[in-house]
Design a protein around this motif. Structure first.
Motif, mmCIF file in Angstrom:
data_model
loop_
_atom_site.group_PDB
_atom_site.id
_atom_site.type_symbol
_atom_site.label_atom_id
_atom_site.label_comp_id
_atom_site.label_asym_id
_atom_site.label_seq_id
_atom_site.Cartn_x
_atom_site.Cartn_y
_atom_site.Cartn_z
ATOM 1 N N GLY A 86 -6.420 9.587 6.591
ATOM 2 C CA GLY A 86 -7.879 9.624 6.608
ATOM 3 C C GLY A 86 -8.474 10.675 5.705
ATOM 4 O O GLY A 86 -9.641 10.576 5.322
ATOM 5 N N ALA A 87 -7.696 11.713 5.343
ATOM 6 C CA ALA A 87 -8.230 12.754 4.466
ATOM 7 C C ALA A 87 -8.376 12.268 3.028
ATOM 8 O O ALA A 87 -9.100 12.890 2.232
ATOM 9 C CB ALA A 87 -7.318 13.981 4.508
ATOM 10 N N LEU A 88 -7.690 11.173 2.685
ATOM 11 C CA LEU A 88 -7.757 10.649 1.321
ATOM 12 C C LEU A 88 -8.957 9.729 1.167
ATOM 13 O O LEU A 88 -9.474 9.189 2.148
ATOM 14 C CB LEU A 88 -6.475 9.882 0.995
ATOM 15 N N ASP A 89 -9.386 9.537 -0.044
ATOM 16 C CA ASP A 89 -10.459 8.575 -0.285
ATOM 17 C C ASP A 89 -9.898 7.169 -0.150
ATOM 18 O O ASP A 89 -8.663 6.972 -0.184
ATOM 19 C CB ASP A 89 -11.067 8.792 -1.672
ATOM 20 N N PRO A 90 -10.723 6.157 0.033
ATOM 21 C CA PRO A 90 -10.237 4.799 0.278
ATOM 22 C C PRO A 90 -9.252 4.308 -0.770
ATOM 23 O O PRO A 90 -8.228 3.707 -0.435
ATOM 24 C CB PRO A 90 -11.517 3.961 0.293
ATOM 25 N N ALA A 91 -9.531 4.536 -2.021
ATOM 26 C CA ALA A 91 -8.633 4.050 -3.074
ATOM 27 C C ALA A 91 -7.274 4.716 -2.975
ATOM 28 O O ALA A 91 -6.225 4.062 -3.125
ATOM 29 C CB ALA A 91 -9.261 4.289 -4.441
ATOM 30 N N ALA A 92 -7.254 6.027 -2.702
ATOM 31 C CA ALA A 92 -5.986 6.743 -2.580
ATOM 32 C C ALA A 92 -5.214 6.278 -1.355
ATOM 33 O O ALA A 92 -3.984 6.171 -1.381
ATOM 34 C CB ALA A 92 -6.237 8.259 -2.521
ATOM 35 N N ARG A 93 -5.938 6.005 -0.255
ATOM 36 C CA ARG A 93 -5.251 5.505 0.940
ATOM 37 C C ARG A 93 -4.583 4.165 0.657
ATOM 38 O O ARG A 93 -3.442 3.923 1.061
ATOM 39 C CB ARG A 93 -6.253 5.365 2.095
ATOM 40 N N ILE A 94 -5.303 3.271 -0.006
ATOM 41 C CA ILE A 94 -4.732 1.958 -0.317
ATOM 42 C C ILE A 94 -3.512 2.113 -1.215
ATOM 43 O O ILE A 94 -2.467 1.478 -1.003
ATOM 44 C CB ILE A 94 -5.798 1.063 -0.977
ATOM 45 N N ALA A 95 -3.615 2.996 -2.200
ATOM 46 C CA ALA A 95 -2.494 3.202 -3.106
ATOM 47 C C ALA A 95 -1.299 3.771 -2.367
ATOM 48 O O ALA A 95 -0.144 3.375 -2.616
ATOM 49 C CB ALA A 95 -2.922 4.137 -4.242
ATOM 50 N N ALA A 96 -1.549 4.697 -1.414
ATOM 51 C CA ALA A 96 -0.451 5.292 -0.663
ATOM 52 C C ALA A 96 0.238 4.259 0.208
ATOM 53 O O ALA A 96 1.476 4.212 0.305
ATOM 54 C CB ALA A 96 -0.972 6.453 0.189
ATOM 55 N N VAL A 97 -0.553 3.394 0.862
ATOM 56 C CA VAL A 97 0.050 2.368 1.718
ATOM 57 C C VAL A 97 0.833 1.370 0.874
ATOM 58 O O VAL A 97 1.930 0.932 1.270
ATOM 59 C CB VAL A 97 -1.054 1.649 2.532
ATOM 60 N N ARG A 98 0.317 0.999 -0.255
ATOM 61 C CA ARG A 98 1.045 0.069 -1.129
ATOM 62 C C ARG A 98 2.353 0.701 -1.618
ATOM 63 O O ARG A 98 3.367 0.025 -1.764
ATOM 64 C CB ARG A 98 0.172 -0.352 -2.310
ATOM 65 N N ALA A 99 2.307 2.021 -1.868
ATOM 66 C CA ALA A 99 3.534 2.705 -2.274
ATOM 67 C C ALA A 99 4.557 2.695 -1.152
ATOM 68 O O ALA A 99 5.762 2.487 -1.388
ATOM 69 C CB ALA A 99 3.199 4.144 -2.693
ATOM 70 N N LEU A 100 4.105 2.913 0.086
ATOM 71 C CA LEU A 100 5.015 2.841 1.226
ATOM 72 C C LEU A 100 5.590 1.437 1.373
ATOM 73 O O LEU A 100 6.768 1.252 1.684
ATOM 74 C CB LEU A 100 4.264 3.238 2.500
ATOM 75 N N ASP A 101 4.739 0.442 1.178
ATOM 76 C CA ASP A 101 5.180 -0.951 1.260
ATOM 77 C C ASP A 101 6.271 -1.223 0.231
ATOM 78 O O ASP A 101 7.310 -1.818 0.527
ATOM 79 C CB ASP A 101 3.975 -1.870 1.051
ATOM 80 N N ALA A 102 6.056 -0.746 -0.980
ATOM 81 C CA ALA A 102 7.027 -1.003 -2.047
ATOM 82 C C ALA A 102 8.330 -0.249 -1.807
ATOM 83 O O ALA A 102 9.408 -0.701 -2.209
ATOM 84 C CB ALA A 102 6.424 -0.605 -3.390
ATOM 85 N N ALA A 103 8.241 0.890 -1.102
ATOM 86 C CA ALA A 103 9.441 1.705 -0.903
ATOM 87 C C ALA A 103 10.253 1.287 0.311
ATOM 88 O O ALA A 103 11.395 1.725 0.470
ATOM 89 C CB ALA A 103 9.045 3.177 -0.785
ATOM 90 N N ASP A 104 9.699 0.487 1.192
ATOM 91 C CA ASP A 104 10.388 0.116 2.438
ATOM 92 C C ASP A 104 10.449 -1.398 2.526
ATOM 93 O O ASP A 104 9.421 -2.063 2.637
ATOM 94 C CB ASP A 104 9.638 0.702 3.639
ATOM 95 N N ASP A 105 11.689 -1.945 2.468
ATOM 96 C CA ASP A 105 11.841 -3.407 2.509
ATOM 97 C C ASP A 105 11.743 -3.976 3.928
ATOM 98 O O ASP A 105 11.776 -5.203 4.096
ATOM 99 C CB ASP A 105 13.206 -3.794 1.903
ATOM 100 N N SER A 106 11.640 -3.112 4.928
ATOM 101 C CA SER A 106 11.629 -3.623 6.308
ATOM 102 C C SER A 106 10.256 -4.152 6.726
ATOM 103 O O SER A 106 10.131 -4.773 7.780
ATOM 104 C CB SER A 106 12.057 -2.518 7.277
ATOM 105 N N TRP A 107 9.241 -3.922 5.941
ATOM 106 C CA TRP A 107 7.909 -4.406 6.298
ATOM 107 C C TRP A 107 7.089 -4.603 5.035
ATOM 108 O O TRP A 107 7.426 -4.104 3.964
ATOM 109 C CB TRP A 107 7.204 -3.423 7.228
ATOM 110 N N THR A 108 6.009 -5.312 5.210
ATOM 111 C CA THR A 108 5.055 -5.506 4.123
ATOM 112 C C THR A 108 3.646 -5.437 4.694
ATOM 113 O O THR A 108 3.431 -5.606 5.904
ATOM 114 C CB THR A 108 5.224 -6.875 3.433
ATOM 115 N N ILE A 109 2.710 -5.172 3.811
ATOM 116 C CA ILE A 109 1.304 -5.168 4.245
ATOM 117 C C ILE A 109 0.913 -6.542 4.764
ATOM 118 O O ILE A 109 0.119 -6.671 5.697
ATOM 119 C CB ILE A 109 0.401 -4.736 3.078
#
Length: 227
Positions: A86-109
């Motif tokens: 929540g401390a990040l701006d919306p664009a940064a939050r989306i980018a961070a979640v997409r990065a987590l998605d790309a780094a972890d094959d066990s789940w996707t957005i």
């Protein structure tokens, strides 16, 4: 994701439980949109033994009731991640979640999006049940009130009819009593008048008889005829 957890940005230890249903096999590439099921009559929402609506039911119970399948990455978990970022701006939050998605094959957005869509649809169905229950309760109340009003009207009409009959009976009774009293009084007056007439007749006869005594009593003794 573990790095974000260590940094204190997200907390994944207390995961939101998913609906206790059999998991459905799905692939990360599964499309989010699902065909809407055919419309069926809505079942009534849960009510208590007294017929009152059960409030504050857990969402998991609603999801289970609506047969929402388990998800490999529930929407609630993604929401926790977003809250942790929540401390990040919306664009940064989306980018961070997409990065987590790309780094972890066990789940996707897409898993969370699909789960969110299913749960949104389930909550919409539960809402429709509640609205239908409210409409049904209102219709039943209106019907019950109309029936009660009709029973009241019937009772009032019946009572008023009885009152009219009793008033007519009362009037007849008063009239009959008045006539009977008048007859009794008339008979008494007739008897009195007859008595007065008879007394007058008797007194007249007495006076007539007394005239003999008056006539001959004043003439002295009557002499016996000589032979």
């Amino acid at each position: 994701m573990r790095a974000l957890q260590k940094a204190g940005l997200v907390d994944l230890e207390d995961d939101t439980p998913v609906a206790p249903t059999e998991p459905v096999a799905e692939t990360p590439s599964e499309p989010v949109a699902e065909p809407a099921p055919p419309e069926e009559p809505l079942p009534p929402p849960p009510v208590s033994g007294t017929g009152e609506l059960v409030e504050q039911r857990p969402f998991d119970a609603i999801y289970a009731e609506q047969a929402v399948p388990a998800s490999s990455f529930p929407a609630e978990k993604l929401l926790k991640i977003l809250d942790g970022l929540g401390a990040l701006d919306p664009a940064a939050r989306i980018a961070a979640v997409r990065a987590l998605d790309a780094a972890d094959d066990s789940w996707t957005i897409d898993d969370a999006l699909l789960d969110a869509e299913r749960k949104t649809r389930a909550l919409g169905a539960a809402r429709a049940q509640l609205e239908q229950h409210a409409r049904t309760a209102l219709e039943q109340a209106r019907t019950a009130i109309a029936e009660r009003d009709q029973r009241q009207q019937d009772a009032v009409t019946h009572i008023r009819t009885q009152i009219a009959e009793l008033e007519a009976l009362l009037e007849r009774e008063v009239t009959r009593a008045t006539e009977e009293k008048a007859a009794i009084e008339g008979a008494a007056r007739g008897t009195k008048e007859a008595c007065l007439r008879e007394v007058s007749r008797l007194e007249g006869e007495v006076a007539r008889l007394k005239r003999i005594a008056e006539i001959f009593g004043s003439a002295g003794p009557v002499s016996a005829p000589q032979s």
